[in-house]
Design a protein around this motif. Structure first.
Motif, PDB file in Angstrom:
ATOM      1  N   UNK A 275     121.428  33.259  14.285  1.00  0.00           N
ATOM      2  CA  UNK A 275     120.851  34.077  15.629  1.00  0.00           C
ATOM      3  C   UNK A 275     119.734  33.255  16.268  1.00  0.00           C
ATOM      4  N   UNK A 276     118.974  32.590  15.466  1.00  0.00           N
ATOM      5  CA  UNK A 276     117.755  31.812  16.051  1.00  0.00           C
ATOM      6  C   UNK A 276     118.155  30.810  17.072  1.00  0.00           C
ATOM      7  N   UNK A 277     119.342  30.253  16.607  1.00  0.00           N
ATOM      8  CA  UNK A 277     120.062  28.951  17.418  1.00  0.00           C
ATOM      9  C   UNK A 277     121.058  29.745  18.399  1.00  0.00           C
ATOM     10  N   UNK A 278     120.642  30.977  18.677  1.00  0.00           N
ATOM     11  CA  UNK A 278     121.667  31.454  19.781  1.00  0.00           C
ATOM     12  C   UNK A 278     123.088  31.477  19.788  1.00  0.00           C
ATOM     13  N   UNK A 279     123.545  31.366  18.676  1.00  0.00           N
ATOM     14  CA  UNK A 279     124.899  31.317  18.317  1.00  0.00           C
ATOM     15  C   UNK A 279     125.478  32.747  17.850  1.00  0.00           C
ATOM     16  N   UNK A 280     124.611  33.647  17.641  1.00  0.00           N
ATOM     17  CA  UNK A 280     124.980  34.941  17.289  1.00  0.00           C
ATOM     18  C   UNK A 280     123.992  35.837  17.918  1.00  0.00           C
ATOM     19  N   UNK A 281     124.324  36.870  18.450  1.00  0.00           N
ATOM     20  CA  UNK A 281     123.354  37.954  19.152  1.00  0.00           C
ATOM     21  C   UNK A 281     122.836  38.861  18.337  1.00  0.00           C
ATOM     22  N   UNK A 282     121.889  39.703  18.648  1.00  0.00           N
ATOM     23  CA  UNK A 282     121.192  40.376  17.927  1.00  0.00           C
ATOM     24  C   UNK A 282     121.909  41.457  16.688  1.00  0.00           C
TER      25      UNK A 282
ATOM     26  N   UNK B  26     123.877  20.230  18.425  1.00  0.00           N
ATOM     27  CA  UNK B  26     122.349  19.279  18.894  1.00  0.00           C
ATOM     28  C   UNK B  26     121.648  20.239  19.960  1.00  0.00           C
ATOM     29  N   UNK B  27     122.506  20.493  21.013  1.00  0.00           N
ATOM     30  CA  UNK B  27     121.852  21.179  22.239  1.00  0.00           C
ATOM     31  C   UNK B  27     121.318  22.661  21.729  1.00  0.00           C
TER      32      UNK B  27
ATOM     33  N   UNK C 255     114.389  24.953  18.846  1.00  0.00           N
ATOM     34  CA  UNK C 255     112.955  24.384  18.667  1.00  0.00           C
ATOM     35  C   UNK C 255     112.286  23.561  19.573  1.00  0.00           C
ATOM     36  N   UNK C 256     112.138  24.235  20.737  1.00  0.00           N
ATOM     37  CA  UNK C 256     111.675  23.626  22.000  1.00  0.00           C
ATOM     38  C   UNK C 256     110.190  23.122  21.810  1.00  0.00           C
TER      39      UNK C 256
ATOM     40  N   UNK D  59     115.460  22.417   9.214  1.00  0.00           N
ATOM     41  CA  UNK D  59     115.455  21.700  10.450  1.00  0.00           C
ATOM     42  C   UNK D  59     116.191  20.464  10.313  1.00  0.00           C
ATOM     43  N   UNK D  60     115.626  19.689   9.479  1.00  0.00           N
ATOM     44  CA  UNK D  60     116.073  18.273   9.026  1.00  0.00           C
ATOM     45  C   UNK D  60     117.541  18.234   8.645  1.00  0.00           C
TER      46      UNK D  60
END
Length: 209
Positions: A53-60, A82-83, A89-90, A129-130
């Motif tokens: 979800x944090x990565x924007x691959x799933x919605x709420x 990667x995108x 983590x902008x 993250x790593x």
């Protein structure tokens, strides 16, 4: 970037989960049961749902989004991830554009300061993250072409503008061609005949007509 940064208590199965996702069909919702169906039953693996979800691959509601579906394409899966890492983590990449090349121990302090968590949790955030960056491809970045500035905007305020014109000569046809761009600054005059004379002389000299 959200301050509530998700992390995995253990990242040993992270790459395995990402690979299993690519092998499976797109679920209606990414649930704990679906994760178990992929073969990952440990409670340490369940935070992957919040991470996706944090990565924007799933919605709420944990429904797969476009990046999730694009991730299933093996030819661009790593680039897609990667995108999404760069987007999620902008703030970290704003602070250090080479953050993906740093060790977890080097990143721990940043996560601690950003989120206010203790050392142990900050280390897990950095380790997650790593592990993500080791699987994703962050070697390519999207470049945005800057819009050209308007000539009038570049003119300093209060400075009188000078009339100008650009005469473009035709390119030489063939395997190799040249384009000449000549910029002419004209005198500040209301006499049209002066301009005509200048352009006539240039045409005769440059084009032979």
């Amino acid at each position: 970037m959200e301050q509530d940064v998700p992390y995995l208590p253990s990242t040993k199965n992270l790459h395995g989960i990402l690979q299993a996702i690519q092998q499976a069909a797109v679920p209606e919702a990414f649930t704990v049961d679906f994760l178990k169906d992929l073969g990952f039953t440990s409670s340490n693996d369940r935070p992957i749902i919040k991470l996706l979800r944090f990565l924007g691959m799933l919605d709420s509601a944990n429904r797969p989004q476009t990046p999730y579906r694009e991730f299933l394409d093996h030819t661009k899966a790593k680039a897609v991830l990667g995108s999404r890492i760069r987007a999620a983590y902008d703030d970290l990449f704003t602070a250090d554009k080479n953050a993906h090349a740093k060790s977890a121990s080097a990143l721990k302090g940043w996560f601690r300061t950003k989120t206010g968590v203790g050392d142990k949790v900050a280390e897990k955030m950095a380790t997650t993250f790593r592990s993500l960056t080791q699987y994703g491809d962050l070697s390519t970045t999207q470049l945005t072409e800057a819009e050209p500035e308007d000539e009038e905007k570049k003119q300093p305020s209060g400075t009188p503008s000078t009339p100008s014109s650009v005469l473009k000569l035709p390119a030489i046809e063939g395997n190799l061609g040249f384009v000449y761009r000549i910029e002419i600054h004209l005198p500040d005059t209301q006499n049209v005949d002066t301009y005509r004379a200048i352009f006539r002389a240039l045409r005769e000299e440059l084009l032979g007509t």
